[in-house]
Structure formats: C-alpha cells, structure tokens
Design a protein around this motif. Sequence first.
Motif, PDB file in Angstrom:
ATOM      1  N   TRP A 119     -16.301  13.488   1.067  1.00 24.96           N
ATOM      2  CA  TRP A 119     -17.138  12.421   1.641  1.00 24.96           C
ATOM      3  C   TRP A 119     -18.454  12.274   0.890  1.00 24.96           C
ATOM      4  N   LEU A 120     -19.135  13.389   0.604  1.00 25.71           N
ATOM      5  CA  LEU A 120     -20.410  13.301  -0.106  1.00 25.71           C
ATOM      6  C   LEU A 120     -20.226  12.694  -1.498  1.00 25.71           C
ATOM      7  N   CYS A 121     -19.169  13.094  -2.183  1.00 23.51           N
ATOM      8  CA  CYS A 121     -18.930  12.517  -3.513  1.00 23.51           C
ATOM      9  C   CYS A 121     -18.758  11.006  -3.418  1.00 23.51           C
ATOM     10  N   MET A 122     -17.933  10.552  -2.493  1.00 20.98           N
ATOM     11  CA  MET A 122     -17.755   9.104  -2.339  1.00 20.98           C
ATOM     12  C   MET A 122     -19.061   8.418  -1.937  1.00 20.98           C
ATOM     13  N   LYS A 123     -19.826   9.070  -1.075  1.00 22.13           N
ATOM     14  CA  LYS A 123     -21.097   8.511  -0.611  1.00 22.13           C
ATOM     15  C   LYS A 123     -22.008   8.143  -1.778  1.00 22.13           C
TER      16      LYS A 123
END
Length: 251
Positions: A119-123
């Motif tokens: 999720w953080l990477c996509m964010k």
Amino acid sequence: MRIQFENKVAIVTGGSFGIGRATAIMFAQRGAKVSIVDWVEDTETLNAIRSAGGEALFIKCDVSKDADVKKMVEQTVSTFGRLDYAFNNAGIEGASAPTHEVTEENFDKVIGVNLKGVWLCMKYEIPYMLRQGKGSIVNCSSIAGIIGFPNIPIYTASKHAVIGITKTAALEYAQLGIRVNAVCPGVIQTPMIDRFIEKNNTTKEAMASGEPIGRFGEPEEIAEAALWLCSDASSFTTGHALVVDGGWVVR
C-alpha cells in the motif's frame, strides 16, 4: 517478440534476492533503468546490472515505514527523471505457527511488510504516474493469496489482501492511465523457500513432486510474468491476479 523497456524506469522492491533480483536484472537487460530496493544492502544485483552495462541504483528501504518509502520513490524520480513501472515484491514469510499460536509481533511484522508495504509503495508511486498519464504496477501476491496454507495464517492473509488492494486500485485508476495487477507465484526456488523447508531435501522433494509440472519454478519465470504485466503487451489487463505456479492451485 521480446518485450523491451528502453528509456523507461522501474522500481523493484525486495530486489536483493530471489524473484526481486531476477526481475530487476531482467528489466535492466531489456533497457530499463532500475531502482533496486531492499532493507538488506546486498550489491550482487546492482553489480550484475552495472557490469552488463545497465543503469541501476540501490536504495535501502523498509517498505513498512512511510518515510522510507516516500524517500525511496522521490530518490528514484530525482535520479532517473520519471517512473514507469513498479514491481512491489518485498515480502516476508514470518514465523510458522498455527493460528492460535501466532504472536502479535509476528502478525504486525508480516502485515507491515507484505500488505502495508504494498500500500505505501502504491501511495507514493501512483502520484508520479498520474502526472505522466501512464504507468503500470505489479504487486507480488502468492498462491497463498488464492488458497489456504496451514501454519502460515498471517502470510496467507496478507497475500489474499494484496489481491484485494490490487483490484481496488485497478478500478480507481483504470481510466487514468495506470494499470494495477498482481502476480501469484507458486513454489519458486528462492531463499524464502530454503528457509521454509529448512534445507530439508526430503521436504523439498515432496513439495516438488506436489507440483503438477514436476519441479519448482525459477525466479526468472516470475520475472517474465511481471514484465509482461508491466508492458504494453498486456494493455487490456488490469485488476488481474496472474497465477504462475506450475498448476499447484488446480490440483
């Protein structure tokens, strides 16, 4: 025809070993500039790319930490000028235990890397892709995201969740130029599998014989799938969980 990535930029998390290493090297072999991201400072992937004439950057990053991921994506773009592809592959198996014996520490660690990390990477990847009007993201799930496995309940839950967040992001950005897919590896010959079977040859042989195709997969076979999902060759594919497992889940 072999897919090429000249003048493109890719992030590969978990890039120091196994599937991540194979994918980073394959991206570079086909012309992409690559950010190799891992919390382990291993230079083998970086050296392999540079010695072959490719362009690459190693970034130490704990994908479960917001500040680390934000800095990693910013450093990639500031170094290479853009971001076209991301293979959000970093993951850990955690400690093996039945559900009632799993510790809170193990739960938090596995979910932190395997789900929060994706999720953080996509964010932080998606905003740069939105500015360009195009991008492709592949998140690494597992056949444990499709079926259950005893004694790794949190790993299994995290990989199911990766597919869920992938499908949601695919819908959110489908008309904004960004495709989001997942790859679901089967039993692949990597350091993670070595740890899981504790280098027990009997266990290894039993798992290999359980594969309908009769062998473990190789990291490069997952890399090929990830690159296809990133490429324009899969331009009508989004929200898909591509199983690459030698037939394991259809036994």
